[in-house]
Write a protein that holds these residues in place. Sequence first.
Motif, PDB file in Angstrom:
ATOM      1  N   MET A 174       0.841  -1.181   0.000  1.00 61.94           N
ATOM      2  CA  MET A 174       0.000   0.000   0.000  1.00 61.94           C
ATOM      3  C   MET A 174       0.887   1.245   0.000  1.00 61.94           C
ATOM      4  O   MET A 174       1.794   1.379   0.803  1.00 61.94           O
ATOM      5  N   LYS A 175       0.627   2.141  -0.942  1.00 69.35           N
ATOM      6  CA  LYS A 175       1.405   3.379  -1.055  1.00 69.35           C
ATOM      7  C   LYS A 175       1.045   4.328   0.079  1.00 69.35           C
ATOM      8  O   LYS A 175      -0.124   4.473   0.445  1.00 69.35           O
ATOM      9  N   ARG A 176       2.069   4.988   0.621  1.00 71.04           N
ATOM     10  CA  ARG A 176       1.897   5.912   1.733  1.00 71.04           C
ATOM     11  C   ARG A 176       2.005   7.349   1.227  1.00 71.04           C
ATOM     12  O   ARG A 176       2.912   7.680   0.484  1.00 71.04           O
ATOM     13  N   VAL A 177       1.067   8.198   1.674  1.00 76.00           N
ATOM     14  CA  VAL A 177       0.976   9.575   1.178  1.00 76.00           C
ATOM     15  C   VAL A 177       1.131  10.577   2.322  1.00 76.00           C
ATOM     16  O   VAL A 177       0.498  10.432   3.369  1.00 76.00           O
ATOM     17  N   LEU A 178       1.978  11.579   2.095  1.00 81.77           N
ATOM     18  CA  LEU A 178       2.109  12.715   3.009  1.00 81.77           C
ATOM     19  C   LEU A 178       1.285  13.854   2.416  1.00 81.77           C
ATOM     20  O   LEU A 178       1.488  14.226   1.252  1.00 81.77           O
ATOM     21  N   ILE A 179       0.355  14.397   3.203  1.00 85.14           N
ATOM     22  CA  ILE A 179      -0.545  15.454   2.738  1.00 85.14           C
ATOM     23  C   ILE A 179      -0.090  16.792   3.321  1.00 85.14           C
ATOM     24  O   ILE A 179       0.012  16.930   4.541  1.00 85.14           O
ATOM     25  N   VAL A 180       0.189  17.764   2.430  1.00 82.38           N
ATOM     26  CA  VAL A 180       0.696  19.065   2.875  1.00 82.38           C
ATOM     27  C   VAL A 180      -0.217  20.176   2.371  1.00 82.38           C
ATOM     28  O   VAL A 180      -0.370  20.370   1.166  1.00 82.38           O
ATOM     29  N   ASP A 181      -0.837  20.891   3.320  1.00 84.13           N
ATOM     30  CA  ASP A 181      -1.698  22.027   2.986  1.00 84.13           C
ATOM     31  C   ASP A 181      -1.892  22.843   4.255  1.00 84.13           C
ATOM     32  O   ASP A 181      -2.043  22.262   5.329  1.00 84.13           O
ATOM     33  N   ASP A 182      -1.886  24.168   4.145  1.00 87.04           N
ATOM     34  CA  ASP A 182      -2.077  24.990   5.336  1.00 87.04           C
ATOM     35  C   ASP A 182      -3.537  25.043   5.773  1.00 87.04           C
ATOM     36  O   ASP A 182      -3.825  25.407   6.907  1.00 87.04           O
ATOM     37  N   ALA A 183      -4.457  24.651   4.913  1.00 85.36           N
ATOM     38  CA  ALA A 183      -5.882  24.650   5.259  1.00 85.36           C
ATOM     39  C   ALA A 183      -6.288  23.259   5.771  1.00 85.36           C
ATOM     40  O   ALA A 183      -6.210  22.278   5.033  1.00 85.36           O
ATOM     41  N   ALA A 184      -6.729  23.215   7.016  1.00 90.22           N
ATOM     42  CA  ALA A 184      -7.103  21.932   7.635  1.00 90.22           C
ATOM     43  C   ALA A 184      -8.204  21.224   6.846  1.00 90.22           C
ATOM     44  O   ALA A 184      -8.150  20.005   6.668  1.00 90.22           O
ATOM     45  N   PHE A 185      -9.185  21.974   6.328  1.00 92.44           N
ATOM     46  CA  PHE A 185     -10.274  21.334   5.593  1.00 92.44           C
ATOM     47  C   PHE A 185      -9.779  20.677   4.302  1.00 92.44           C
ATOM     48  O   PHE A 185     -10.314  19.657   3.871  1.00 92.44           O
ATOM     49  N   MET A 186      -8.731  21.241   3.688  1.00 94.17           N
ATOM     50  CA  MET A 186      -8.171  20.625   2.474  1.00 94.17           C
ATOM     51  C   MET A 186      -7.438  19.330   2.832  1.00 94.17           C
ATOM     52  O   MET A 186      -7.521  18.345   2.108  1.00 94.17           O
ATOM     53  N   ARG A 187      -6.720  19.343   3.957  1.00 97.36           N
ATOM     54  CA  ARG A 187      -6.037  18.121   4.387  1.00 97.36           C
ATOM     55  C   ARG A 187      -7.049  17.022   4.672  1.00 97.36           C
ATOM     56  O   ARG A 187      -6.850  15.876   4.270  1.00 97.36           O
ATOM     57  N   VAL A 188      -8.156  17.377   5.321  1.00 99.92           N
ATOM     58  CA  VAL A 188      -9.205  16.394   5.610  1.00 99.92           C
ATOM     59  C   VAL A 188      -9.799  15.862   4.310  1.00 99.92           C
ATOM     60  O   VAL A 188      -9.977  14.652   4.148  1.00 99.92           O
ATOM     61  N   SER A 189     -10.066  16.748   3.369  1.00100.76           N
ATOM     62  CA  SER A 189     -10.644  16.354   2.084  1.00100.76           C
ATOM     63  C   SER A 189      -9.722  15.381   1.349  1.00100.76           C
ATOM     64  O   SER A 189     -10.155  14.314   0.878  1.00100.76           O
ATOM     65  N   ILE A 190      -8.445  15.730   1.252  1.00 96.07           N
ATOM     66  CA  ILE A 190      -7.485  14.863   0.556  1.00 96.07           C
ATOM     67  C   ILE A 190      -7.294  13.563   1.333  1.00 96.07           C
ATOM     68  O   ILE A 190      -7.219  12.480   0.742  1.00 96.07           O
ATOM     69  N   ARG A 191      -7.235  13.652   2.676  1.00 93.94           N
ATOM     70  CA  ARG A 191      -7.086  12.453   3.502  1.00 93.94           C
ATOM     71  C   ARG A 191      -8.230  11.467   3.225  1.00 93.94           C
ATOM     72  O   ARG A 191      -8.001  10.267   3.059  1.00 93.94           O
ATOM     73  N   ASN A 192      -9.459  11.973   3.156  1.00 93.83           N
ATOM     74  CA  ASN A 192     -10.618  11.101   2.889  1.00 93.83           C
ATOM     75  C   ASN A 192     -10.507  10.435   1.520  1.00 93.83           C
ATOM     76  O   ASN A 192     -10.782   9.238   1.387  1.00 93.83           O
TER      77      ASN A 192
END
Length: 117
Positions: A1-19
């Motif tokens: 399984m590929k592992r992803v680091l999510i980088v964004d200053d907006a918490a809602f964008m990190r949540v969106s991409i995380r989902n």
Amino acid sequence: MKRVLIVDDAAFMRVSIRNIVSKNGYEVAGEAENGAVAVQKYAELHPDIVTMDITMPEMNGLEALIAIRKADPGAKVIMVSALGQESMVRDAVMAGAKGFVVKPFKEETITAALAKL
């Protein structure tokens, strides 16, 4: 399984991409709220892929991309930004970005960019 680091200053964008990442068979390795933290977390976590916002405080995404690629020339970074300008895309690609997604994005746009890597 590929592992992803999510980088964004907006918490809602990190949540969106995380989902999106989680429900499409990727593991979220970690998250960062700016480029400086992203560089540090990349060194700690060694993710397979990074999604990187461009406009952030302290260190922007292009600077973080350059620092990460200097430490790991094989790093796979997808730039994610509302700045869909040609010069920004060109700068990111020249700095080693493997993809570019413009906000607002559809889930399929993120999954397609991840799948290419």
